[in-house]
Every structure is written in C-alpha cells, then in structure tokens.
Design a protein around this motif. Structure first.
Motif, PDB file in Angstrom:
ATOM      1  N   GLU A 249      -0.790  15.367   1.840  1.00 36.76           N
ATOM      2  CA  GLU A 249      -1.265  15.479   3.218  1.00 36.76           C
ATOM      3  C   GLU A 249      -0.255  14.879   4.192  1.00 36.76           C
ATOM      4  OE1 GLU A 249      -5.233  13.974   5.565  1.00 36.76           O
ATOM      5  OE2 GLU A 249      -5.358  14.364   3.425  1.00 36.76           O
ATOM      6  N   GLU A 250       0.419  13.824   3.759  1.00 38.36           N
ATOM      7  CA  GLU A 250       1.454  13.230   4.592  1.00 38.36           C
ATOM      8  C   GLU A 250       2.487  12.513   3.728  1.00 38.36           C
ATOM      9  OE1 GLU A 250       0.374   9.708   6.946  1.00 38.36           O
ATOM     10  OE2 GLU A 250      -1.664   9.988   6.201  1.00 38.36           O
ATOM     11  N   LYS A 251       3.649  12.290   4.320  1.00 42.15           N
ATOM     12  CA  LYS A 251       4.720  11.589   3.613  1.00 42.15           C
ATOM     13  C   LYS A 251       4.446  10.086   3.660  1.00 42.15           C
ATOM     14  CE  LYS A 251       8.323  15.047   4.360  1.00 42.15           C
ATOM     15  NZ  LYS A 251       8.315  15.430   2.934  1.00 42.15           N
ATOM     16  N   GLY A 252       4.606   9.442   2.529  1.00 47.07           N
ATOM     17  CA  GLY A 252       4.373   8.016   2.436  1.00 47.07           C
ATOM     18  C   GLY A 252       4.360   7.606   0.983  1.00 47.07           C
ATOM     19  N   VAL A 253       4.249   6.297   0.758  1.00 44.63           N
ATOM     20  CA  VAL A 253       4.255   5.767  -0.603  1.00 44.63           C
ATOM     21  C   VAL A 253       2.946   5.033  -0.869  1.00 44.63           C
ATOM     22  CG1 VAL A 253       5.408   4.245  -2.259  1.00 44.63           C
ATOM     23  CG2 VAL A 253       6.774   5.506  -0.563  1.00 44.63           C
ATOM     24  N   LEU A 254       2.260   5.451  -1.921  1.00 46.47           N
ATOM     25  CA  LEU A 254       1.089   4.742  -2.402  1.00 46.47           C
ATOM     26  C   LEU A 254       1.519   3.865  -3.580  1.00 46.47           C
ATOM     27  CD1 LEU A 254      -2.017   4.239  -2.670  1.00 46.47           C
ATOM     28  CD2 LEU A 254      -2.016   6.151  -4.303  1.00 46.47           C
ATOM     29  N   ILE A 255       1.203   2.575  -3.506  1.00 42.86           N
ATOM     30  CA  ILE A 255       1.440   1.664  -4.628  1.00 42.86           C
ATOM     31  C   ILE A 255       0.078   1.266  -5.184  1.00 42.86           C
ATOM     32  CG2 ILE A 255       2.480  -0.505  -5.392  1.00 42.86           C
ATOM     33  CD1 ILE A 255       4.325  -0.348  -2.957  1.00 42.86           C
ATOM     34  N   ALA A 256      -0.223   1.746  -6.388  1.00 46.08           N
ATOM     35  CA  ALA A 256      -1.493   1.433  -7.046  1.00 46.08           C
ATOM     36  C   ALA A 256      -1.195   0.504  -8.215  1.00 46.08           C
ATOM     37  CB  ALA A 256      -2.166   2.711  -7.536  1.00 46.08           C
ATOM     38  N   TYR A 257      -1.821  -0.671  -8.222  1.00 44.07           N
ATOM     39  CA  TYR A 257      -1.500  -1.642  -9.261  1.00 44.07           C
ATOM     40  C   TYR A 257      -2.750  -2.140  -9.975  1.00 44.07           C
ATOM     41  CZ  TYR A 257      -2.668  -5.054  -5.565  1.00 44.07           C
ATOM     42  OH  TYR A 257      -3.298  -5.760  -4.564  1.00 44.07           O
ATOM     43  N   ALA A 258      -2.556  -2.477 -11.263  1.00 42.27           N
ATOM     44  CA  ALA A 258      -3.613  -3.039 -12.093  1.00 42.27           C
ATOM     45  C   ALA A 258      -3.036  -4.281 -12.756  1.00 42.27           C
ATOM     46  CB  ALA A 258      -4.078  -2.033 -13.135  1.00 42.27           C
ATOM     47  N   SER A 259      -3.418  -5.440 -12.230  1.00 44.53           N
ATOM     48  CA  SER A 259      -2.814  -6.706 -12.626  1.00 44.53           C
ATOM     49  C   SER A 259      -3.875  -7.619 -13.238  1.00 44.53           C
ATOM     50  CB  SER A 259      -2.186  -7.376 -11.398  1.00 44.53           C
ATOM     51  OG  SER A 259      -1.529  -8.565 -11.740  1.00 44.53           O
ATOM     52  N   ILE A 260      -3.516  -8.305 -14.326  1.00 43.58           N
ATOM     53  CA  ILE A 260      -4.477  -9.183 -15.002  1.00 43.58           C
ATOM     54  C   ILE A 260      -4.473 -10.581 -14.381  1.00 43.58           C
ATOM     55  CG2 ILE A 260      -5.180 -10.183 -17.205  1.00 43.58           C
ATOM     56  CD1 ILE A 260      -3.758  -7.834 -18.594  1.00 43.58           C
ATOM     57  N   TYR A 261      -3.290 -11.191 -14.300  1.00 45.48           N
ATOM     58  CA  TYR A 261      -3.202 -12.575 -13.810  1.00 45.48           C
ATOM     59  C   TYR A 261      -2.460 -12.695 -12.483  1.00 45.48           C
ATOM     60  CZ  TYR A 261      -4.916 -13.839 -18.409  1.00 45.48           C
ATOM     61  OH  TYR A 261      -5.689 -13.953 -19.537  1.00 45.48           O
ATOM     62  N   GLY A 262      -2.039 -11.566 -11.902  1.00 45.92           N
ATOM     63  CA  GLY A 262      -1.414 -11.601 -10.584  1.00 45.92           C
ATOM     64  C   GLY A 262       0.074 -11.352 -10.567  1.00 45.92           C
ATOM     65  N   HIS A 263       0.737 -11.391 -11.731  1.00 47.57           N
ATOM     66  CA  HIS A 263       2.187 -11.207 -11.737  1.00 47.57           C
ATOM     67  C   HIS A 263       2.581  -9.760 -11.412  1.00 47.57           C
ATOM     68  CE1 HIS A 263       1.889 -14.842 -14.530  1.00 47.57           C
ATOM     69  NE2 HIS A 263       2.531 -15.268 -13.444  1.00 47.57           N
ATOM     70  N   THR A 264       1.830  -8.808 -11.945  1.00 50.04           N
ATOM     71  CA  THR A 264       2.108  -7.399 -11.633  1.00 50.04           C
ATOM     72  C   THR A 264       1.808  -7.116 -10.165  1.00 50.04           C
ATOM     73  OG1 THR A 264       1.524  -6.802 -13.909  1.00 50.04           O
ATOM     74  CG2 THR A 264       1.610  -5.016 -12.309  1.00 50.04           C
ATOM     75  N   GLU A 265       0.768  -7.717  -9.646  1.00 55.79           N
ATOM     76  CA  GLU A 265       0.440  -7.585  -8.222  1.00 55.79           C
ATOM     77  C   GLU A 265       1.567  -8.132  -7.362  1.00 55.79           C
ATOM     78  OE1 GLU A 265      -2.985  -9.039  -5.000  1.00 55.79           O
ATOM     79  OE2 GLU A 265      -3.140  -9.594  -7.114  1.00 55.79           O
ATOM     80  N   THR A 266       2.140  -9.254  -7.758  1.00 52.22           N
ATOM     81  CA  THR A 266       3.265  -9.836  -6.993  1.00 52.22           C
ATOM     82  C   THR A 266       4.428  -8.862  -6.915  1.00 52.22           C
ATOM     83  OG1 THR A 266       2.638 -12.085  -7.614  1.00 52.22           O
ATOM     84  CG2 THR A 266       4.918 -11.735  -6.932  1.00 52.22           C
TER      85      THR A 266
END
Length: 394
Positions: A249-266
């Motif tokens: 629908e539009e140009k952009g970046v979606l960042i979808a994350y699944a983090s257990i203790y927060g390191h992947t989220e960081t």
C-alpha cells in the motif's frame, strides 16, 4: 439500527459490541457489524440475515420495517453462519418466502439447516440472472472464493448499488465507527485487517470480482460488514485492487520482532533508529509478543519492506514469529523485500527456520546476509545492522 440508504432501500443490520472476537479469533475492540438490507418494492426482498449473537436485534428491525407485511424473497449472498444464522426464524415467520441463492449455496443449505422440519422454497440463480422486484431489479454475479465458494453479490440496477457480500467489509460496529465511509474516518486500517485475514488468500478471486464489477456505475457499495460506502468508492476500490494484487500500500519498512528477554528487541529498535537517521521516514515496529497476529499480518501487507527479528527457540524459532510466518504463508503473502535478524546463545536456528518458511512464499526477495546475534548486541552486531539498513534503503 434502521436507516434509509436509498429510496425504498433500508439498512436493518445489527451491531455486536459484546463479543471480543470475530470468528472466535480476530479481536474486535470496536465491535462488529452484521449488515442486512430490505428492498421495499412491489415485491419485498430481504438481503441476508444476521449472526446468532445479534438475532433478536435483527428480527426486531425486520419486523419494524415490514409492519405486518410478508416479504417475498430472502436473498442469501453468503451461507456463512454470521449472515445466515437467523434463516430458520425467518422461515417460521414467513413460510411462503422464497430463498434466492447460488447453486453451491443451495447444496450447502441442508448442511446447516434441517430442511425436513422447515418449509423451504429455493430459487437458484446463476451468473447475470436477475430478480425483478418492481422498480428495482437485482442482477447476480457469482463471486466464488470471496471468501467461500458459494458466494455471490448482487447489483441493484435502479439504485446502482453493489451488495458486495464480504468484499469491502471491515471490523467495527457501525454504532462505534460510523454508518457511512464519510463518518468512518479509519476505514482503511480495519478494512485492510479484515481483507488480509479473511480474504487475503484469495487475491485472484477478488481480482475476478473486481473485473466483473468495473463497468458497473456505482453510487453505493453495501457490504455485509462495515459502513455503507458512497463518498470514497474509487479510493476503496483502488485499495482492494492493490491488496488483491499483493502490492504494498505504501513504501516503508515494517520491523516485526519476537524477543524473549529483550536482546532481540534491542537489535530491532537499533535498526529502526538507524533507518530513520538514514532518511527512511516510514518505519513501523511491532512486538509480536504483545500484538495479535491479525494486526501484524495487516501491516505486513501494508509495507513493501519487512524485517523479521526473532530469538531461536527449541532448535526452531520463537513461537510468536512462527505464528506470523505461518499466517503469511496461509494468506499467500508475496512481493516483499525481507531482511532477517536471528538471536541464539549457542546454536542459532531462527534464521534457518524463517528462511525455510519464506522460501515457500512467492515473489519474495530475501536480503543477505542474515544478521546473527549471539545473546546480547555488541559492536560487531551494530555493523551488521548498519549493513542491513543500507541494503533496505538501496
């Protein structure tokens, strides 16, 4: 709710503002509308019924409009129970009524209802058959797999109204979101979420329906869910065309994350900041552990570039990410550029599983290399993420 939408045509649908989920799986924080219409002509036609949760509302609305009269026809565009659950009550009240439906719907009818105990008169219609009501005439168009195989839509040639079954539907009760698309300013977001999760797998079928209706002059689109569309018809059709072609629908970046203790989220948030600093103005981040998959899937369809970041888990991938990827496969998601970030403390496996699942989808460009983080993010990981940022913007 009863509303006149055109001369001789009335809305008699009902809102469910109590149930938490649609189809027992999709959150409906603003409720859900189950739409139905009456054409009050020389011969009276009722268009669809209601979900069982709103049966009493719907029956009250129907009786009020009829004011003691007997309808001639009940048109069933879609046999799914959220639109057909009240048929037995209609047959008990009006045993002489004729039910108008597609050939496959007629075959399904006895699967849902005990026809041996009900007076049933079925009129089977096919492609371009018509039903003359007096001033109004309904033309029927078959719409198989939008999103069940028995679906049909009808076009009122007098009022130039498309009764579109589930097509152009959205989540949300009309009392909460607005009766028309002019009142419902948030139509696109919940219409996209509805489309992607309900019809997303069937883009080819939606395209076929759009081709059948493209030459019809339209003053209104009346779906089985959501507002009456009259002000932004061209825009709504253009969005449906884009979604069913699996185009962003539009140009952009979606960042979808699944983090257990927060390191992947960081790591995911670091990449998001880097993209913004590098001039990408449209960056959306979603925590899959706290966001229902139906919203995440809608955003996947929304953007042209996706970054999936996940922890490794049981020699596979953390379940919230697996669930999203499984639904991307189920809904035939395609035409995306995808970057991957995996995290693992001793044997990273998330990247491999994500790659394998993406490989089963069509027209996906997987960006290399996969960013691998060992436990917590460090300086060398930042350089990998900087490279992924450059690749996403190239």
């Amino acid at each position: 709710m009863i509303r006149a939408i055109k001369k001789d045509i009335y809305y008699i649908g009902a809102d469910d503002t109590v149930s938490e989920f649609f189809e027992n799986q999709y959150p409906t924080p603003q409720g859900m509308a189950y739409n139905s219409y009456v054409i009050d002509d020389e011969r009276i036609a009722v268009l669809d019924t209601s979900d069982i949760h709103t049966a009493n509302q719907w029956l009250d609305n129907l009786q009020e409009i009829l004011a003691g009269r007997t309808p001639d026809y009940l048109v069933i565009h879609h046999m799914e129970p959220d639109h057909s659950a009240v048929i037995p009550e209609v047959l008990k009240l009006f045993p002489s009524i004729t039910i108008v439906l597609s050939q496959l719907a007629a075959k399904m009818f006895p699967q849902f209802f005990d026809t041996g105990k009900l007076p049933v008169r079925l009129m089977v219609v096919g492609e371009n058959d018509t039903l003359d009501l007096g001033k109004h005439r309904l033309q029927f168009l078959m719409a198989p797999m939008v999103h069940w195989p028995e679906v049909m839509v009808s076009y009122d040639t007098t009022g130039q109204i498309l009764f579109s079954a589930d097509a152009f539907g959205k989540f949300g009760a009309l009392s909460e979101c607005g009766f028309t698309d002019e009142e419902d300013t948030g139509w696109a977001n919940e219409a996209r979420r509805y489309y992607v999760n309900i019809c997303g797998k069937f883009g080819v079928s939606v395209q076929q329906l759009l081709k059948k209706t493209q030459s019809l002059p339209l003053q209104m689109i009346c779906s089985l869910h959501g507002p009456v569309i009259s002000k932004n018809i061209a825009h709504c059709i253009s969005l449906y065309d884009k979604w069913s072609r699996y185009e962003a629908e539009e140009k952009g970046v979606l960042i979808a994350y699944a983090s257990i203790y927060g390191h992947t989220e960081t790591a995911a948030k670091y990449l998001g900041e880097k993209l913004l600093q590098s001039g990408c103005e449209n960056v959306k981040q979603i925590d899959l552990c706290t966001t229902h998959f139906s919203y995440a899937l809608s955003e996947v369809f929304h953007y042209d570039r996706i970054v999936l970041a996940a922890s490794s888990y049981n020699a596979s991938v953390f379940p919230p990410m697996y669930h999203l990827l499984h639904n991307m496969q189920e809904k035939a998601c395609r035409k995306k550029r995808i970057g991957l970030i995996e995290n693992g403390s001793w044997a990273p496996s998330a990247g491999r599983i994500m790659k394998e699942m993406i490989a089963g989808m069509k027209e996906m460009e997987l960006l290399e290399p996969v960013v691998t983080i060992r436990s917590s993010m460090k300086a060398q990981d930042m350089e990998q993420l900087n490279q992924l940022c450059r690749t996403l913007l190239s």
